[in-house]
Scaffold this active site. Structure first.
Site, PDB file in Angstrom:
ATOM      1  N   GLY A 263      23.896   9.432  -9.069  1.00  0.00           N
ATOM      2  CA  GLY A 263      24.870   8.614 -10.180  1.00  0.00           C
ATOM      3  C   GLY A 263      26.091   9.358 -10.632  1.00  0.00           C
ATOM      4  O   GLY A 263      26.717   8.843 -11.768  1.00  0.00           O
ATOM      5  N   GLY A 299      25.874   7.873  -3.808  1.00  0.00           N
ATOM      6  CA  GLY A 299      26.270   6.722  -3.015  1.00  0.00           C
ATOM      7  C   GLY A 299      27.761   6.770  -3.534  1.00  0.00           C
ATOM      8  O   GLY A 299      28.577   7.036  -2.824  1.00  0.00           O
ATOM      9  N   ARG A 336      30.448  -6.705  -8.275  1.00  0.00           N
ATOM     10  CA  ARG A 336      30.121  -5.902  -9.398  1.00  0.00           C
ATOM     11  C   ARG A 336      30.939  -6.658 -10.925  1.00  0.00           C
ATOM     12  O   ARG A 336      30.374  -6.415 -11.788  1.00  0.00           O
ATOM     13  CB  ARG A 336      30.774  -4.415  -9.159  1.00  0.00           C
ATOM     14  N   TYR A 340      28.268  -7.119 -13.544  1.00  0.00           N
ATOM     15  CA  TYR A 340      28.240  -5.923 -14.621  1.00  0.00           C
ATOM     16  C   TYR A 340      29.310  -6.101 -15.596  1.00  0.00           C
ATOM     17  O   TYR A 340      29.602  -5.271 -16.418  1.00  0.00           O
ATOM     18  CB  TYR A 340      28.221  -4.586 -14.026  1.00  0.00           C
ATOM     19  N   CYS A 382      31.653 -21.536  -6.592  1.00  0.00           N
ATOM     20  CA  CYS A 382      31.452 -22.558  -7.621  1.00  0.00           C
ATOM     21  C   CYS A 382      30.719 -21.886  -8.683  1.00  0.00           C
ATOM     22  O   CYS A 382      29.440 -22.315  -9.012  1.00  0.00           O
ATOM     23  CB  CYS A 382      31.009 -23.920  -6.967  1.00  0.00           C
ATOM     24  N   GLU A 383      31.028 -20.990  -9.377  1.00  0.00           N
ATOM     25  CA  GLU A 383      30.224 -20.299 -10.473  1.00  0.00           C
ATOM     26  C   GLU A 383      31.222 -19.869 -11.477  1.00  0.00           C
ATOM     27  O   GLU A 383      32.412 -19.241 -10.982  1.00  0.00           O
ATOM     28  CB  GLU A 383      29.694 -18.990 -10.056  1.00  0.00           C
ATOM     29  N   TYR A 411      28.662  -0.176  -3.335  1.00  0.00           N
ATOM     30  CA  TYR A 411      28.190  -1.481  -3.849  1.00  0.00           C
ATOM     31  C   TYR A 411      29.110  -2.649  -3.620  1.00  0.00           C
ATOM     32  O   TYR A 411      29.155  -3.627  -4.664  1.00  0.00           O
ATOM     33  CB  TYR A 411      27.794  -1.271  -5.085  1.00  0.00           C
TER      34      TYR A 411
HETATM   35  N1  LLP Z   1      18.830   7.198  -5.944  1.00  0.00           N
HETATM   36  C1  LLP Z   1      18.342   6.148  -6.591  1.00  0.00           C
HETATM   37  C2  LLP Z   1      16.895   6.523  -6.476  1.00  0.00           C
HETATM   38  C3  LLP Z   1      18.916   5.037  -6.984  1.00  0.00           C
HETATM   39  O1  LLP Z   1      18.381   4.224  -7.506  1.00  0.00           O
HETATM   40  C4  LLP Z   1      20.515   4.951  -6.896  1.00  0.00           C
HETATM   41  C5  LLP Z   1      21.323   4.048  -6.805  1.00  0.00           C
HETATM   42  C6  LLP Z   1      21.073   6.411  -6.348  1.00  0.00           C
HETATM   43  C7  LLP Z   1      20.232   7.516  -5.699  1.00  0.00           C
HETATM   44  C8  LLP Z   1      22.615   6.015  -5.802  1.00  0.00           C
HETATM   45  O2  LLP Z   1      23.270   6.335  -7.141  1.00  0.00           O
HETATM   46  P1  LLP Z   1      24.958   6.531  -7.089  1.00  0.00           P
HETATM   47  O3  LLP Z   1      25.192   8.087  -6.552  1.00  0.00           O
HETATM   48  O4  LLP Z   1      25.615   5.376  -6.090  1.00  0.00           O
HETATM   49  O5  LLP Z   1      25.365   5.933  -8.523  1.00  0.00           O
HETATM   50  N2  LLP Z   1      24.895  -2.038  -7.867  1.00  0.00           N
HETATM   51  C9  LLP Z   1      25.221  -0.756  -8.972  1.00  0.00           C
HETATM   52  C10 LLP Z   1      24.730   0.386  -8.742  1.00  0.00           C
HETATM   53  C11 LLP Z   1      23.341   0.510  -8.442  1.00  0.00           C
HETATM   54  C12 LLP Z   1      22.552   1.579  -8.193  1.00  0.00           C
HETATM   55  C13 LLP Z   1      21.468   1.725  -7.746  1.00  0.00           C
HETATM   56  N3  LLP Z   1      20.648   2.743  -7.346  1.00  0.00           N
HETATM   57  C14 LLP Z   1      26.795  -1.051  -9.216  1.00  0.00           C
HETATM   58  O6  LLP Z   1      27.580  -1.467  -8.335  1.00  0.00           O
HETATM   59  O7  LLP Z   1      27.316  -0.093  -9.828  1.00  0.00           O
END
Ligand code: LLP
Length: 454
Positions: A263, A299, A336, A340, A382-383, A411
């Site tokens: 996160g 991530g 994204r 969001y 088309c959205e 993402y």
């Molecule tokens: N661990 C778990 C259990 C997760 O569900 C996630 C992300 C991560 C780690 C990695 O999080 P990060 O470090 O990447 O923030 N599609 C969305 C983000 C969805 C995140 C889902 N889970 C976006 O584009 O902002």
């Protein structure tokens, strides 16, 4: 979906503050003599060579991001790269070579790690809805840790693992009920979210694990959300996990690991976000004082600003009194903004950054010559939600010119679809002035193959 009237920032940040001590971490994209370039390779050249829409990643930035993270969280911390952010096999191999572990959430992601690096010994497996097949696949590997998300899943794992020679290390994923103050769609650690077990159920999990055959409690896990722009919620989450670690110890268990999830945030619009060291200061001392080792699942902060999406402007339109640029990339390629209301910096690849008279290379012309006017940027889908930006201050752009959508490494491609029967884009990795195709552009045949085979 954000309405066209949503007051998103019109001004674009000129440059992003690098993290303290990150002198080596040059941005993935810089303006040079031939326009915006990725590690020295002009994006216009990449667009000509590989076509558009095109995902483009900087190896140098990817490596620098991982190294800075690993420096803030040295061993015995294990930094796992969250495969969901960008599952490209080449990127997985690059990160594995640097010592990264992996965080997967499906049999498919696990299979990718096995394909890329041949072992799951540094892989944690999370996910709220693991199928029995996925659990069996995980049990057949040398998995580092399985994050169990419900009492039901724990029962299932206990059944499947019974008699396993080497007990499967599991971490119980707990919902810490902490508010990360991020977008509600990427908040995961509040009580009403679907992830993890409630703290009150932890003793039930311990009862099931007592004397388990083939499974052992290796640790606890919590993931509070994504794009978490403050370090404080991590400290709160760890505090709650530590209460449960103490309860486990009193019950005769010896958990060694705390997985604090992922996160860490990116400064998409130039805002201040914590440095890796700030997150480390919130997480590490309390755990180290208890003799616990930390796992992270990161991530976005590893791959997000290492990549961008290059898209060509097809048309300029004037609906009402608005200025609209229609691009060949759409929400199918980068979801994204539509999903969001996410804000990504966007800029024409041939134009110097606004408000700066010279580029990093010292070669740009004064930008003031070309006045900025608000433009909407929309894709071909088309959205009505298929927009990348509303009322964004941009210079004049001719159809045929390319735009760069920044910070799309995480993402982006991983959430791309073939909606409206658009084949998914190609991906290139730029390494030391050389561009390498790491995923070819899909073709029409790729779209219909699975239908024609039946
Ligand atoms: N661990 C778990 C259990 C997760 O569900 C996630 C992300 C991560 C780690 C990695 O999080 P990060 O470090 O990447 O923030 N599609 C969305 C983000 C969805 C995140 C889902 N889970 C976006 O584009 O902002």
């Amino acid at each position: 979906m954000p309405s066209p009237m949503t007051p998103y920032p019109r001004r674009q940040p000129v440059s992003f503050a690098l993290e303290p001590g990150a002198a080596d971490a040059r941005p993935a994209f810089a303006f040079g003599p031939e326009g915006w370039a990725c590690d020295g390779v002009p994006l216009a050249e990449l667009a000509r060579r590989f076509g558009t829409p095109l995902y483009c990643y900087s190896r140098a930035r990817l490596v620098a991001n991982y190294r800075r993270l690993a420096a803030a969280f040295p061993a015995p911390c294990v930094v796992c790269y969250s495969v969901k952010a960008n599952p490209n096999l080449t990127l997985l191999r690059e990160l594995a070579a640097l010592g990264a572990g992996f965080d997967v959430v499906s049999a498919g992601e696990l299979e990718r790690v096995l394909r890329a690096v041949g072992s799951a010994s540094r892989t944690v497996f999370a996910g709220v809805g693991k199928t029995p097949e996925a659990l069996r696949a995980a049990l057949a590997t040398d998995l580092f840790m399985l994050n169990v998300e419900s009492i039901g899943e724990l029962r299932q794992v206990l059944d499947l693992a019974r008699g396993r020679g080497l007990p499967l290390p599991v971490a119980v994923r707990v919902n810490p009920d902490v508010d990360p103050h991020t977008h509600r769609f990427i908040t995961t650690g509040k009580r009403e979210n679907k992830f993890g077990i409630e703290r009150a159920q932890f003793s039930e999990a311990l009862e099931l694990l007592r004397g388990a055959d083939g499974v052992r409690l290796a640790g606890l896990h919590a993931h509070i959300g994504s794009q978490v722009e403050s370090a404080r919620p991590y400290a709160e989450s760890v505090e709650r996990l530590l209460e449960l670690v103490r309860a486990a110890r009193e019950a005769g268990f010896a958990p060694e690991w705390v997985n604090a999830g992922g996160g860490f945030a990116l400064p998409y619009d130039g805002r201040d976000v914590p440095a890796f060291e700030d997150y480390a200061a919130a997480l590490r001392p309390a755990l180290e004082a208890e003799g616990l080792k930390l796992v992270l699942e990161i991530g976005r902060a590893i791959v997000g600003d290492a990549g961008g999406l290059v898209t060509r402007v097809l048309y300029e339109k004037r609906p009402g009194d608005r200025r609209l640029l229609v691009t060949d990339a759409g929400m199918n390629d980068l979801l994204r903004p539509a999903l969001y209301g996410a804000w990504h910096r966007i800029w024409p690849v041939g134009r110097p950054p606004a408000e700066s008279s010279t580029s990093a290379a010292g070669a740009a012309e004064p930008a003031g010559a070309d006045p900025l006017t608000p433009a909407d940027v929309a894709g071909p889908i088309c959205e009505s939600s298929d927009y990348f930006a509303f009322e964004r201050d941009l210079p004049s752009v001719e159809p045929g010119e390319c735009l760069l959508i920044f910070d799309a490494g995480a993402y982006g491609m991983s959430m791309a679809s073939q909606y409206n029967s658009h084949p998914r884009p190609a991906e290139v990795l730029v390494d030391d002035g050389e561009a390498r195709l790491i995923r070819r552009r899909e073709t029409f045949e790729d779209l219909v193959e699975a239908e024609e085979e039946v």
